[in-house]
Design an enzyme around this catalytic site. Structure first.
Site, PDB file in Angstrom:
ATOM      1  CG  ASP A  50      99.818 132.879  93.437  1.00 19.57           C
ATOM      2  OD1 ASP A  50      99.640 133.400  94.549  1.00 19.57           O
ATOM      3  OD2 ASP A  50      99.217 131.852  93.039  1.00 19.57           O
ATOM      4  CG  HIS A  51     102.550 138.183  97.787  1.00 23.16           C
ATOM      5  ND1 HIS A  51     103.791 137.699  98.124  1.00 23.16           N
ATOM      6  CD2 HIS A  51     102.500 139.437  98.293  1.00 23.16           C
ATOM      7  CE1 HIS A  51     104.452 138.605  98.821  1.00 23.16           C
ATOM      8  NE2 HIS A  51     103.686 139.674  98.929  1.00 23.16           N
TER       9      HIS A  51
END
Ligand code: CAO
Length: 433
Positions: free
Chosen positions: A405-406
């Site tokens: 999850d950036h």
């Protein structure tokens, strides 16, 4: 003789902090007696602050966002010849309190459906020059609270149906109705719904009902896909020595013992890397404001079952050895395939591994099992010629795919995390350190 009139905040019932929501005039403006100069707001009401004189604004002492109280100087007005309202001419600046402010919250007027002007949400490409005043939405605290309770950003309603565009409760309700109606028409997430096609017109078909697991997994995967900005990073680990050790360990086992698969070493390597990089053992709070760091180390394993994909969780993996994990993995995946997992068996994971290595593949992009922040994908290890600086040597290379999850993990952190996993798998003695 010039008559200068000072306009101050009048008695508003002992309220100590009054917000300046809007200022409607600027120096040089002509104003009339009773004309609204500013909009003030207390916890309970919003009110117009009228001018106590007809004339020209000389100086202005407030701006939107300021906090004022009774007696605060708002503006000075040079009174014109035709009169200064209640004020009597005098040489010195006159300290005239403004007439009592006019509360503007009234019983909401009936609003016809499309009366609300809806502002487009601000897009990233729109830049607001420094110093540009941001227009405050005109609404009473009660209406703002109501909007907040419904999760409505009141600034998206540019103009309400109340006096002078004031936003009323009905405007908020109409806004919600409109957004909901648009969402339903578009398929819930603002994305056009898939068309329904009658495939029987092209040939014979058979309809099969999806299993509950498949339906729920599908819903969850779609939600994650739409909510998380995900990046997948690919690399390969040299597991030549690890594989030799695994084969040697299995050779020591009797015929009935459960054999160790490479997956157990991957679980151990992953946990060691998670211990080193705590941001991978985290979840983002639902409002996106906080990172919740976990001090336990549970790993979910994606297991393929006849009913669909399930993810049982192996607990406290950091405290367990290879043999214990091998037995637990065999038992858990067996239970999963027999449909005997309890909901609690699938909760509390920190990170998940999805291994397709028993089947094949060179790479894939697994979807994060949110609210976890990362997932490790594994495909089939392959002997490859690897250049060691002098010659090509055959090495067993394991493809790994790390999706993260950036919002939580930066690209560099992802690469470092993967490098750590590779290091542990490349030399599993490091797991003892
Ligand atoms: N490279 C080469 N061989 C591999 C391998 C890899 N990466 N991973 C497993 N193998 C081998 C094993 O060593 C085993 O070999 P033997 O039969 O010679 O002993 C064989 O493949 C089968 O392994 P396995 O899959 O039964 O066991 P595992 O411990 O590797 O995996 C489990 C267990 C439960 C993860 C797996 O059976 C499974 O269900 N995988 C599917 C997961 C899935 O559906 N993921 C997709 C999710 S969608 O995002």
């Amino acid at each position: 003789m010039t008559l200068l009139i000072e306009i101050k905040v009048p008695d508003v019932g002992g309220v100590a902090e009054i917000d300046v929501v809007d200022v409607l005039v600027k120096p040089g403006d002509q104003v009339k007696l009773e004309q609204t100069l500013a909009v003030l707001e207390t916890d309970k009401a919003s009110m117009d602050l009228p001018s106590s004189a007809t004339g020209t604004i000389k100086e202005l002492f407030i701006k939107p966002g300021d906090k004022v109280s009774e007696g605060t100087l708002i503006a000075t007005v040079i009174a014109s010849e035709e009169g200064a309202g209640a004020a009597q001419p005098q040489e010195q600046p006159q300290q005239a309190a403004a007439p009592a402010p006019v509360p503007v919250e009234k019983a909401p007027e009936p609003v016809s459906e499309p009366a609300v002007a809806i502002a487009e949400p601000v897009r990233e490409s729109v830049s607001i020059p420094v110093g540009t005043p941001i227009q405050a939405a005109h609404a009473t605290p009660a209406v703002r609270l109501f909007a907040r309770e419904l999760g409505v950003d009141i600034h998206r309603i540019t103009r309400g149906s109340g006096r002078k565009g004031r936003i009323l409760k009905d405007d908020v309700k109409n806004f919600v109705k409109k957004v909901m109606a648009e969402g339903v028409a578009q398929g819930g997430s603002g994305i056009p719904a898939m068309p329904s096609v009658d495939f029987s017109q092209f040939g014979e078909i058979e309809e099969q009902k999806l299993s509950k697991i498949k339906r729920l997994t599908g819903q969850n995967l779609s939600r994650v896909w739409l909510n998380l900005p995900m990046v997948t990073y690919h690399d390969e680990a040299d597991i030549t020595e690890m594989e030799a050790f695994r084969v040697a360990l299995n050779a020591e086992k009797s015929k009935d013992d459960v054999k160790i698969t490479g997956l157990v070493f991957i679980i151990k390597a992953l946990v060691a890397a998670v211990e080193q990089f705590p941001q991978f053992n985290a979840s983002l709070s639902a409002d996106g404001e906080k990172l919740i760091l976990k001090k336990y180390f549970n790993i979910g394993i994606a297991v393929d079952t006849p009913n669909g994909l399930v993810v049982p969780v192996l607990r406290d993996v950091n405290r367990k050895g290879v043999n214990e994990l091998t037995a637990e993995l065999a038992e858990t995946s067996n239970k999963a395939r027999l449909g005997k997992l309890m909901p609690a068996d699938m909760q509390g994971g920190c990170m998940t591994i999805s291994s397709l290595g028993g089947i094949g593949g060179t790479a894939f992009t697994p979807i994060v099992n949110a609210p976890e922040v990362a997932i490790l994908g594994v495909t089939r290890a392959k002997m490859q010629p690897v250049w060691n600086g002098k010659e090509f040597v055959p090495r067993l290379m394991l493809p790994l795919d790390l999706t993260y999850d950036h919002r939580v993990i930066d690209g560099v952190e992802g690469a470092r995390f993967m490098a750590a996993i590779k290091q542990y798998l490349g030399d599993i003695r490091r797991l003892l350190l």
